[in-house]
Write an enzyme that holds these catalytic residues in place. Structure first.
Site, PDB file in Angstrom:
ATOM      1  CD  GLU A 167      -3.015  -0.967   2.272  1.00  0.00           C
ATOM      2  OE1 GLU A 167      -4.170  -1.074   1.878  1.00  0.00           O
ATOM      3  OE2 GLU A 167      -2.732  -0.694   3.463  1.00  0.00           O
ATOM      4  CB  CYS A 188      -9.006   3.482   6.249  1.00  0.00           C
ATOM      5  SG  CYS A 188      -8.281   2.831   4.739  1.00  0.00           S
TER       6      CYS A 188
END
Lengths: 631, 631
Positions: free
Chosen positions: B309, B393
């Site tokens: 990520e 998120c």
């Protein structure tokens, strides 16, 4: 397009019938001198001998992935097959003794009923035939059969062949549509083509019938893998992956795991040839069309995705993440070769050559000691050859192909010989009509386009010589004993067919122009948009950092390619590189901004292009096949 | 480049100080009308209320990934923060009541010592503070703190703030360099910037000191995560991933998980501002330079790789697999905003705007109900907005940013107001020198470039108004009460600074030319070679299949862009699209071959370009930012 009336069946020459010189001969030398022994060495290093040796306690799990261990038998099979072919070129008592020892161990391992599989006998006893879908059980049998056939042919020793006949006899009883039989087939195709080989060498019809059964049964309903999964309480799977989503004759799109697909189609083509089965041929032609017009890399690599080691969507051909497994291109060569069983047709032979040189050959380093598993068409410098792979399928696969490549070059029918591939060689031929002769091919192909054939016959004979004229060789010329032949009059399906009474010393000259050819991709291939690749003859070229510095994507090829200069690379077995005037975007003077409103300045530059299959044999670094194209 | 003598500190306006109209105002309406409630709805659906409700038996594992569940507290924190900001724009008793209920549950959950973390209290009791590296424990605290601060500011209710002060008081005792303290920090940065916010609202120095401790301690030797892993018998990890590979002041390259990196740098910038710490500022400037000249997408997306990520190599910016997480661009806006704390500089504000519109805003659908997590710059039609994400998120992160965006538009210092972002709005300002006034911004920016400011003052006052002149706005013009100002004389660090005695009704006109700008990438970005993107003002454009049909990679942009036509898209909140004459490769008449020697024919065509952040709001299909460029 299909000529269903042409029933002539062509059979490849036996491996022993062709002796190679030239470039492919040198690759065979590497296998004789290095690869064949390297394969065994590395099999031993990972513990494969202990696995098959019943005098050693069963060595359960060495920390290698269990899924790879499941098909270790296949790696022995392919390694022995490689050794067998290598012995024609270079007898090697030590190698032969090592192979004999492995065969002795398999003899001791074989069960009284003929069963032979080191995983299920030594690692998961009691589980045999419980998961045909995932465990490569018949696949392993297939590779051992191929090894046994090759070893028998090369050495005359029957032991391994007899072992595998016993196993095949057992399989022929076990599998089928009878009430007591398992109505199944293997999740990883391979046994089909192997049984055809076994049938051809033993002349046992039942092996052919079993192969045909496996082909015919695949994908039928109720689905065997559904029933099997229910029985053993496993999750169902996606059947495209192993090409069992439909009966094979209904399949229109090449799907799933690429090696499995290629092996299946090879087996189908064998059965089509042996049974003159037009329904299989029609399916294969549809699949061939799908593969070669929508799903193949310019290298002859197939299967773009790592996730399924296989196919995705039409026109999805990413370059930097290309999987394009070496084994898959080897399998494509197998398939193409078998599509030639019903007659010469460059539709298949051109692709066979393209896949051989650019899809399969990259898998073997110039010294024959290291291997590529996946074959991207672009690298930032992190992709390198392996000494060995956790899944070691590719090294023995490319090795056995190269070691036996003579057999793919020539095929014979009743009164005809077809030359599918060119390369310095001597072929010893015997036609069914009794003609027996030697055909000498003198050439520096694939680096030069002049190919001279001379015949050596005890007495003159009438037959046809069919020479492939590749689609790319537009201005090819042909002469017989110095007299030019009008190609347009004699070419059919891309082969120039010369039928005559041949005498000793007759000479045929074929000249294939090796012009540098830009290759543009169908605009539907998004990854190649605005890009161009270069080919010369059957060879795909690339640029490497070691010749051209970094930032290879800054190279821009001009629309026209004047002043291309061929350079002989002595450190790469006299392969031919191309030096070319190009333009290059100037990264050095770009400035600090990552993006800006003006494109990069371009300056004239030289670039060196080397055969793609030879990349990463010198200093490591970036590599690129599809370059920016001037618009 | 750094002006270390400029010590003026700029603080953003409070969220309550700015009321937006125009395009960003409409996006805020979507949050008030949909997103704020949607966030809570979906938190409830996955079982998050049960997790924090001590009257319900602890619901261990719902089949959601445990790693996502570990940071559920943070999603509540960000959702409450979003609700808080939304209440300024649209009071909503129902939403407020729902937030109050969650806060009540947290109050009951909090332990007597102040500790508050639903994962370690309810799912893994007994494990608190045993794995700071991987379990987001302090990260969750940070987001709850941010939520508490925002909710207190918006509602005046102290309960949540008091809860989080008790927790922070406990943290201030627990963490530090004392003999009884844990000398550690969190694997996922966030607590640092949250503690600064808490300090600013409470004026408690110890929270600042704790934040500074976390920043200063990170990456020191002996490495806390080494010691922690040894204690708990876990494997060591790669510390680039969480930016603890070096002390922060020694870090030169932006590495690892992108959101973590952005949050760390934001915290560092806060500490640099609060402590006038030039050593931190210098490190941040190096990192900013690294990010913005070697590692950022043209969209302001950062962190190209899904595997971590985060960041990979310099100049590695793949388009179709771009991760470019929405949260990372939100984090980049945070960081950029904080880099403006020491004075206006378009070096930061230009990127802030670019990341806001093109990196963060794509994350929120036009109706505020669906979300992008990763943001590729090319799609074959399979990438779509989520209703919710296994790792949720991004939705509350983009929501809280948009809901509070007014605060990023304006900043004030002693006697100066800086306008960093443009958009229809009214700002209510009070300078430290006592000047109190209203600044009205009238504009259809970002779709049109005319921006008019008018002042509303009870009595005239002397201060400076600093207006950003983006780097791309080369021919910008400025007038004060109708009199043209020579920009070259008043622009410093990219801001036009007008210092004067301002009277009620004074008018400033800024005209930013919104020419269509081709964007070319540094030749070192291989994925953009031969390609061009289009920007207009701060907006990156793309083509979508719904406007342009399939095979978007066949579009070739001309070198010059004449006849570009702006089109107002009523179904996309009056955003401006661009119609442009282009060329298009002809896939339809290409023929059957996958590769051929002649490039595709090109024909003139029209293409419609829409703002990238609005893609996939209409019919699904292909999307492309970087198009083929005419050479």
């Amino acid at each position: 397009m299909t000529n269903f009336t042409k029933m002539t069946q062509f059979r490849p020459l036996p491996v022993s019938g062709v002796t190679l010189g030239g470039y492919l001969g040198e690759r065979q030398d590497a296998i004789c001198n290095s690869t064949a022994a390297v394969l065994l060495d590395r099999c031993v290093e990972v513990g494969m001998i202990d696995r098959i040796d019943v005098s050693v306690e069963a060595p359960l799990f060495h920390g290698h992935p269990a899924t790879a261990e499941m098909f270790w038998d296949s790696d022995f099979g392919k390694s022995i097959e490689t050794i067998a072919y290598s012995l024609y070129r270079r007898p090697n008592l030590e190698l032969e003794a090592r192979a004999d020892r492995i065969i002795d161990l398999y003899e001791k391992l074989q069960q009284p009923d003929g069963y032979l599989n080191s995983w299920f006998q030594r690692v998961q006893p009691g589980k045999r035939w419980t998961n045909l879908r995932d465990t490569h059980e018949l696949y392993c049998a297939g590779h051992l059969i191929e090894g046994a056939v090759a070893y028998y042919q090369a050495t005359g020793k029957r032991k391994f062949l007899d072992i595998m006949c016993r196993y095949a006899d057992y399989l022929a009883i076990l599998f089928g549509r009878g009430p007591e039989q398992i109505r199944g087939y293997c999740g990883h195709e391979e046994i089909e083509l192997a049984l055809v080989k076994l049938a051809r060498v033993t002349e046992e019809r039942k092996y052919l019938d079993l192969a045909k059964y496996f082909i015919d049964e695949r994908g039928q309903q109720p689905h065997f893998f559904d029933l099997e999964a229910q029985r053993t309480d496993r999750d169902p799977a996606v059947y495209e992956y192993n090409q069992s989503h439909q009966p094979v004759r209904e399949q229109k799109k090449v799907v799933g795991h690429a090696v499995r697909a290629m092996y299946l189609y090879s087996g189908m083509a064998d059965i089509a040839t042996e049974f003159n089965d037009d329904s299989l041929t029609a399916a294969l032609e549809t699949l061939w069309d799908d593969l070669t017009t929508k799903q193949i890399y310019v290298t002859g690599g197939v299967g773009p995705a790592a996730s399924n080691e296989g196919f995705t969507d039409h026109y999805d051909l990413p370059n930097d993440t290309a999987y394009a497994e070496t084994c898959a291109s080897v399998g494509l060569v197998f398939w193409a070769s078998r599509m030639l069983g019903r007659g010469p047709n460059r539709r298949y032979a051109d692709i066979m050559e393209q896949a051989l040189y650019n899809g399969a050959l990259p898998g073997l380093s110039i010294d024959g000691r290291t291997f590529f598993y996946d074959n991207p068409l672009e690298s930032t410098g992190k992709h390198h050859r392996w000494n060995w792979h956790p899944c070691p399928c590719c090294p023995p696969n490319i090795a056995r192909l190269v070691a036996s490549i003579g057999s793919y070059m020539y095929a014979v029918a009743e009164d005809e010989i077809a030359v599918h591939l060119y390369g310095e060689s001597v072929a010893r031929l015997k036609l069914a009509n009794g003609a027996e002769f030697e055909l000498r091919q003198e050439t520096n192909y694939p680096w030069e386009g002049a190919i001279a054939f001379t015949t050596r016959l005890a007495r003159s004979a009438r037959f046809s010589l069919s020479l492939r004229v590749p689609e790319w060789a537009e201005d090819a010329t042909l002469s017989v004993n110095g007299t030019m032949v009008d190609l347009s009059a004699v070419v059919s399906d891309g082969y120039a067919r010369i039928e005559r009474e041949w005498a000793d010393g007759d000479r045929v000259d074929l000249e294939l122009p090796l012009e540098l050819r830009p290759q543009y991709a169908n605009p539907k291939i998004r990854q190649d948009a605005g890009r161009v690749a270069l080919m010369r003859g059957p060879i795909v070229y690339c640029v490497e950092e070691t010749d051209n510095g970094e930032d290879l994507n800054a190279i821009v090829l001009p629309r026209e390619l004047p002043g291309a200069e061929a350079v002989v690379l002595e450190d790469l077995k006299d392969a031919v590189a191309i030096d070319l005037a190009v333009e290059r975007e100037d990264a050095a003077n770009w400035g600090k901004a990552l993006y800006r409103q003006a494109p990069a300045e371009r300056r004239p530059a030289k670039a060196r292009f080397v055969p793609y299959h030879l990349w990463d044999n010198r200093a490591p670094g970036e590599m690129l096949v599809w370059m920016q194209s001037h618009k």
